[in-house]
Scaffold this active site. Structure first.
Site, mmCIF file in Angstrom:
data_model
loop_
_atom_site.group_PDB
_atom_site.id
_atom_site.type_symbol
_atom_site.label_atom_id
_atom_site.label_comp_id
_atom_site.label_asym_id
_atom_site.label_seq_id
_atom_site.Cartn_x
_atom_site.Cartn_y
_atom_site.Cartn_z
ATOM 1 N N SER A 1 4.137 -2.903 -3.542
ATOM 2 C CA SER A 1 5.050 -3.757 -4.343
ATOM 3 C C SER A 1 5.837 -3.126 -5.319
ATOM 4 O O SER A 1 5.383 -2.249 -6.065
ATOM 5 C CB SER A 1 4.513 -5.322 -4.556
ATOM 6 O OG SER A 1 3.655 -4.930 -5.442
ATOM 7 N N GLN B 1 6.932 -3.640 -8.939
ATOM 8 C CA GLN B 1 6.262 -4.531 -9.590
ATOM 9 C C GLN B 1 6.240 -3.715 -11.118
ATOM 10 O O GLN B 1 6.653 -2.619 -11.222
ATOM 11 C CB GLN B 1 4.594 -4.390 -9.393
ATOM 12 C CG GLN B 1 3.938 -3.006 -9.178
ATOM 13 C CD GLN B 1 2.431 -3.116 -8.857
ATOM 14 O OE1 GLN B 1 1.638 -2.743 -9.615
ATOM 15 N NE2 GLN B 1 2.085 -3.098 -7.426
ATOM 16 N N HIS C 1 3.806 -4.348 -15.242
ATOM 17 C CA HIS C 1 2.719 -4.775 -15.837
ATOM 18 C C HIS C 1 3.098 -4.837 -17.339
ATOM 19 O O HIS C 1 3.645 -4.396 -17.813
ATOM 20 C CB HIS C 1 1.550 -3.672 -15.879
ATOM 21 C CG HIS C 1 1.115 -3.092 -14.497
ATOM 22 N ND1 HIS C 1 0.550 -3.943 -13.288
ATOM 23 C CD2 HIS C 1 1.286 -1.874 -14.071
ATOM 24 C CE1 HIS C 1 0.538 -3.065 -12.343
ATOM 25 N NE2 HIS C 1 1.014 -1.906 -12.882
ATOM 26 N N LYS D 1 -2.044 -3.382 -18.719
ATOM 27 C CA LYS D 1 -2.403 -2.417 -17.584
ATOM 28 C C LYS D 1 -1.612 -1.181 -17.575
ATOM 29 O O LYS D 1 -0.795 -0.985 -16.838
ATOM 30 C CB LYS D 1 -2.368 -3.219 -16.496
ATOM 31 C CG LYS D 1 -3.168 -2.310 -15.197
ATOM 32 C CD LYS D 1 -2.798 -3.589 -14.003
ATOM 33 C CE LYS D 1 -3.565 -2.729 -12.870
ATOM 34 N NZ LYS D 1 -3.532 -3.405 -11.562
ATOM 35 N N GLU E 1 -1.032 2.596 -16.725
ATOM 36 C CA GLU E 1 -2.001 3.317 -15.590
ATOM 37 C C GLU E 1 -1.087 4.762 -15.550
ATOM 38 O O GLU E 1 -0.097 5.053 -15.880
ATOM 39 C CB GLU E 1 -1.918 2.476 -14.286
ATOM 40 C CG GLU E 1 -0.342 2.124 -13.625
ATOM 41 C CD GLU E 1 -0.640 1.574 -12.202
ATOM 42 O OE1 GLU E 1 0.157 2.018 -11.346
ATOM 43 O OE2 GLU E 1 -0.913 0.359 -12.398
ATOM 44 N N HIS F 1 7.994 -0.089 -10.750
ATOM 45 C CA HIS F 1 7.641 0.965 -10.098
ATOM 46 C C HIS F 1 7.022 0.556 -8.694
ATOM 47 O O HIS F 1 6.835 -0.773 -8.633
ATOM 48 C CB HIS F 1 6.466 1.851 -10.891
ATOM 49 C CG HIS F 1 5.216 1.007 -11.224
ATOM 50 N ND1 HIS F 1 5.057 0.074 -12.082
ATOM 51 C CD2 HIS F 1 4.005 0.728 -10.651
ATOM 52 C CE1 HIS F 1 4.000 -0.389 -12.305
ATOM 53 N NE2 HIS F 1 3.227 -0.207 -11.361
ATOM 54 N N ARG G 1 5.441 -9.043 -9.581
ATOM 55 C CA ARG G 1 5.781 -8.310 -8.470
ATOM 56 C C ARG G 1 7.100 -9.145 -8.042
ATOM 57 O O ARG G 1 7.562 -10.254 -8.435
ATOM 58 C CB ARG G 1 4.773 -8.690 -7.140
ATOM 59 C CG ARG G 1 3.692 -7.922 -7.282
ATOM 60 C CD ARG G 1 2.685 -8.146 -6.144
ATOM 61 N NE ARG G 1 1.632 -7.440 -6.087
ATOM 62 C CZ ARG G 1 0.281 -7.921 -6.699
ATOM 63 N NH1 ARG G 1 0.172 -9.243 -7.177
ATOM 64 N NH2 ARG G 1 -0.835 -7.380 -6.823
ATOM 65 N N LYS H 1 2.990 -10.635 -1.098
ATOM 66 C CA LYS H 1 2.159 -11.468 -2.046
ATOM 67 C C LYS H 1 3.231 -12.318 -2.959
ATOM 68 O O LYS H 1 4.505 -12.161 -2.795
ATOM 69 C CB LYS H 1 1.488 -10.388 -3.046
ATOM 70 C CG LYS H 1 0.292 -9.614 -2.254
ATOM 71 C CD LYS H 1 -0.438 -8.715 -3.273
ATOM 72 C CE LYS H 1 -1.602 -7.858 -2.369
ATOM 73 N NZ LYS H 1 -2.245 -6.979 -3.180
#
Length: 325
Positions: free
Chosen positions: A16, A18, A20, A43, A45, A183, A202, A208
Site C-alpha cells: 500500500s 502509506q 508512518h 515506525k 524503517e 511510500h 494507508r 485494507k
C-alpha cells in the site's frame, strides 16, 4: 528507546501507499482509534535490497510535478483546473512553505475524490497509455502505472503514483523512510528493519482500511529524490548501514566459503537474521549452528564470532551507534 526488528520481505505485488506517523501523532491516533492504531510508537524503517528492489518514495520535485500535470490530463480532470493551475503557475522562486501548501492541496483533492471519479479517470488513463504504446515507447513510470492498474484496477494509487519518486535499488543499496513520508514497496526482495510499531496510515493500492484524511494531513510534502544508502565497510565482509534514526543500524555480513569474522561488543543488544547458507555463531559461553531463516538475539556487551565452511549471508540489527555517543 524503542527496540528494532529485522525481517526478510519478498514483494511480488505492490504494497500500500502509506506513511508512518511521528511519535507525538502516533500517541494521539492510538488514543483516538486504538483498534486501528495499535500502539503509541513511531515506525522509522529501512529497506536493504537483496535483489533489484522497486519502491515509490516521496514526492517528485516541482518541475516534474508540472510536467506530470501537462502530460497526465486525467489528474487535472479529477482535481479541477484551478487546483492544477496553482501548481503550474508556481514560480521557482516560491518559498518551500508555499510549494508544500500547493502540493498538499493538489494531493488531498486527488486522494479524496470519489471512487466513481477515480475509476473513470483511471480507465481513461489506461486507455490513453495503451494507444500511446502503439506509436511510441512508454516511460518507466507509464509502464509502472500499467502494471499497478492490473494489480489494483480503478485504484487512486494508480494515478497518484505519477507524483511519487520511482526508486530502483540494486542489491546492497538501502532506502530509509522517516515519519510522515509517503511510500509503497512495489517489487523485489529486501531485508526490512523498523522500530517496534504497527502504525500504518494507508491511502491506496490496498484492500485494507484506508485513512485518506489522516494521511493527507500528516505528510511532510518534501519534494525531491530520496537519499540512497550504500553502506560503509567495517571489514572485508561486513558493511554498515546507518540511517538517521536512533532506533537502529544494520550490518550486512557476507562470508565466503571458509571465512570468519567478529562483531565487536557494543553497548546495546542485537538481532541477527540468517538469509542464506550455514555457519556457527559463538558468544562468550555458547556456540550455535545456524542456517537460512534463523534469528538470534544477542545481549549488550557481547562479542560475536561468526564462521562458515560453505558460505553465509546474515544481517545484524542493533540500536544506532549514534545513540551511544
Amino acid at each position: 528507546m524503542g527496540s528494532q526488528s529485522p525481517l526478510s520481505l519478498q514483494v511480488a505485488k505492490a504494497l500500500s501507499i502509506q506513511a508512518h506517523p511521528d511519535k507525538s501523532l502516533a500517541a494521539i491516533l492510538h488514543k483516538q482509534q486504538p483498534e486501528v492504531y495499535k500502539d503509541d510508537n513511531h515506525k522509522p524503517e529501512m529497506a536493504l535490497a537483496l535483489t533489484e528492489f522497486e519502491a515509490l518514495c516521496g514526492f517528485v520535485g516541482l518541475e516534474e510535478i508540472k510536467t506530470v500535470l501537462q502530460n497526465v490530463p486525467e489528474i487535472s480532470e479529477v482535481v479541477g483546473t484551478a487546483s492544477a493551475n496553482q501548481v503550474l503557475h508556481l514560480s521557482k522562486e516560491a518559498g518551500e512553505k508555499k510549494r508544500k501548501e500547493v502540493l498538499q492541496s493538489l494531493f488531498t483533492k486527488l486522494m479524496s475524490a470519489s471512487k466513481a471519479v477515480i475509476s473513470d479517470a483511471v480507465f481513461k488513463l489506461i486507455s490513453r497509455l495503451n494507444i500511446k504504446s502503439k506509436v511510441r515507447g512508454l516511460t518507466e513510470k507509464e509502464e509502472l502505472v500499467l502494471r499497478l492498474e492490473k494489480q489494483y484496477p480503478g485504484d487512486v494509487g494508480v494515478i497518484a503514483s505519477f507524483l511519487f519518486n520511482y526508486v530502483k535499488l540494486n542489491s546492497g543499496e538501502a532506502l530509509y523512510l522517516g515519519a510522515n513520508e509517503p511510500h509503497a514497496y512495489l517489487h523485489g526482495e529486501c531485508v526490512e528493519c523498523m522500530a517496534t510499531s504497527d502504525n500504518v496510515v494507508r491511502a491506496g493500492l490496498t484492500p485494507k482500511k484506508l485513512d485518506v484524511q489522516t494521511l493527507c494531513s500528516i505528510l511532510t510534502y518534501k519534494q525531491g529524490f530520496p537519499e540512497i544508502l550504500h553502506g560503509v565497510p567495517s571489514n572485508p565482509y561486513t558493511v554498515k548501514y546507518l540511517p538517521p534514526f536512533d532506533e537502529f543500524e544494520v550490518d550486512q555480513c557476507i562470508l565466503p566459503q571458509g571465512a570468519s569474522t567478529v562483531f565487536p561488543a557494543i553497548p546495546g543488544p542485537s538481532v541477527f537474521l540468517v538469509v542464506k547458507g550455514r555457519g556457527t555463531v559463538r558468544q562468550a559461553f555458547s556456540e550455535e549452528l545456524v542456517g537460512e531463516g534463523d534469528v538470534l538475539f544477542t545481549p549488550a556487551n557481547a562479542q560475536i564470532s561468526v564462521r562458515t565452511t560453505s558460505g553465509l549471508s546474515l544481517y545484524r540489527a542493533g540500536i544506532s551507534s549514534r545513540f551511544f555517543k
